[in-house]
Design a protein around this motif. Structure first.
Motif, short mmCIF file in Angstrom:
data_model
loop_
_atom_site.label_atom_id
_atom_site.label_comp_id
_atom_site.label_asym_id
_atom_site.label_seq_id
_atom_site.Cartn_x
_atom_site.Cartn_y
_atom_site.Cartn_z
N UNK A 218 -14.23 -6.42 19.40
CA UNK A 218 -13.03 -5.68 18.99
C UNK A 218 -13.35 -4.65 17.91
N UNK A 219 -14.23 -5.02 16.97
CA UNK A 219 -14.57 -4.09 15.89
C UNK A 219 -15.25 -2.84 16.45
N UNK A 220 -16.22 -3.01 17.33
CA UNK A 220 -16.92 -1.84 17.85
C UNK A 220 -16.01 -0.98 18.72
N UNK A 221 -15.13 -1.62 19.48
CA UNK A 221 -14.20 -0.83 20.29
C UNK A 221 -13.20 -0.08 19.39
N UNK A 222 -12.78 -0.71 18.29
CA UNK A 222 -11.91 -0.02 17.34
C UNK A 222 -12.64 1.14 16.68
N UNK A 223 -13.90 0.94 16.37
CA UNK A 223 -14.69 2.00 15.74
C UNK A 223 -14.84 3.19 16.69
N UNK A 224 -14.99 2.88 17.96
CA UNK A 224 -15.08 3.96 18.96
C UNK A 224 -13.79 4.77 18.98
N UNK A 225 -12.64 4.08 18.85
CA UNK A 225 -11.34 4.78 18.89
C UNK A 225 -11.19 5.75 17.71
N UNK A 226 -11.87 5.46 16.60
CA UNK A 226 -11.71 6.31 15.42
C UNK A 226 -12.33 7.68 15.61
#
Length: 385
Positions: A218-226
């Motif tokens: 979830x963290x890496x996917x959220x970071x991608x969204x940024x």
């Protein structure tokens, strides 16, 4: 009132063994070492046994002149392996002749709970440090009931223990963690140069070993969204080690965000690393009471994380605004974005976090509570196998 010297302390010469699931350094291991050093300074004869993986705890014990060894035990396992493992652990404890055994994390709690009477000890303290590893197996329940005391570091763990292992008497005691940050070994600029991070970049940092209970996906996917390439640059530092690191690296590459990530490994200078960051983050499936969050609070950082009971208990109410529902990528990305782009919000929440850490997570109180517990346990009559 002055503090007693080791020669006059009630602990002088008393033998206490700490049993740890691993000799890698995690939150539970740091808390155990705080307690071990305090008891040693009060005159106790302290030793440490690790049940898997030699690591930084072994070196820390050597530096502190604390006896430390590795004895193999794992749980869950087959009955034959369990019997052999308990026998090995009981023999290793018997050689050290501890009057009291202090066990931390599930493997250690189960193993010590089964072995301490065979070692001739007076008692054994079960320290619960997570809310995900217990299976409710009858072996766990039996080991838990055999321990003479149980300690949790967060009130939310009480319901988890009762649900997983049933009620016990005496009931578990809540001892909040003690958190302290030693002086930084390197300053912010040095740490950023070491990690290849531009001075103007905004940095989020997650201090956690690469284990299944941490939600790196979830963290890496959220970071991608940024949109990591947006100005100013944003960098995510992951500090830790563990069996899942390769999969996390592979996912970062697959998502196209590897250039904005830094893998720092296990970090001894945690104070320096936190000073180099602007935001602390903990994405998780569940926690006991995460030391990494308490250290970030003590460093005055805003904390972005998963909305689980442990983080709600640890953080002041104002900081709950940066908690995202579990596995909700968009919400986690939004919280990260707020913390990284609003310096005033970050400063206000960071100051509130530091105040809360100073108020609730005192090392002196943690050590004093541990000492009172140990003294009470040592007054018990010796157990018989």
């Amino acid at each position: 009132m002055s503090r007693a010297t080791p020669q006059t302390s009630a602990l002088a010469g008393r033998r206490v063994a700490f049993v740890l699931g691993t000799l890698d350094v995690g939150g539970a291991e740091r808390q155990a070492m705080l307690a071990a050093r305090h008891l040693r300074d009060r005159g106790a004869v302290v030793s440490v046994l690790g049940l898997s993986r030699p690591g930084a705890v072994l070196h820390a014990c050597r530096d502190d002149s604390i006896s430390c060894d590795l004895v193999r035990f794992r749980w869950p396992c087959r009955k034959s392996s369990l019997l052999r493992g308990v026998a090995r652990l009981a023999l290793a404890l018997r050689r050290r002749r501890p009057e009291l055994v202090m066990a931390y994390t599930t493997w250690a709690n189960v193993g010590a709970g089964l072995a301490w009477r065979l070692a001739g000890s007076r008692g054994c303290v079960w320290h619960q440090r997570d809310v995900y590893a217990l299976t409710g197996h009858r072996v766990e329940r039996w080991a838990y009931r055999r321990c003479t005391a149980a300690v949790v570091n967060g009130a939310h763990q009480l319901a988890y223990l009762e649900r997983s292992l049933g009620p016990r008497r005496p009931a578990p005691t809540v001892f909040p963690n003690g958190v302290t940050l030693p002086p930084a070994r390197a300053d912010r600029a040095t740490w950023r140069r070491r990690l290849g991070i531009p001075d103007a970049a905004r940095v989020a940092c997650m201090v956690a070993n690469f284990r299944p209970e941490k939600d790196f996906v979830s963290l890496l996917r959220a970071w991608q969204r940024l949109g990591a390439g947006a100005a100013p640059a944003r960098v995510l530092v992951l500090a830790g080690a563990g069996e899942d690191e390769g999969r996390v690296r592979d996912l970062a590459t697959a998502l196209g965000i590897a250039d904005s990530l830094r893998f720092a490994g296990q970090v001894e200078d945690i104070t320096g690393l936190l000073q180099a960051a602007d935001v602390s983050v903990l994405s998780t499936h569940g926690e006991g009471m995460p030391n990494a969050v308490l250290e970030a609070m003590a460093a005055g950082l805003p904390v972005v994380g998963t909305d689980v009971a442990a983080l709600r208990e640890a953080l002041p109410a104002c900081s709950h605004a940066l908690l995202a529902p579990p596995e909700t990528v968009d919400a986690l990305a939004a919280s990260l974005d707020r913390a990284l782009t609003d310096p005033q919000l970050a400063r206000r929440l960071g100051d509130a976090n530091r105040t809360e850490a100073q108020r609730r997570y005192s090392v002196a109180e943690y050590c004093a509570s541990t000492e009172r517990l140990v003294c009470a346990q040592l007054q018990q009559r010796p157990a018989h196998a």
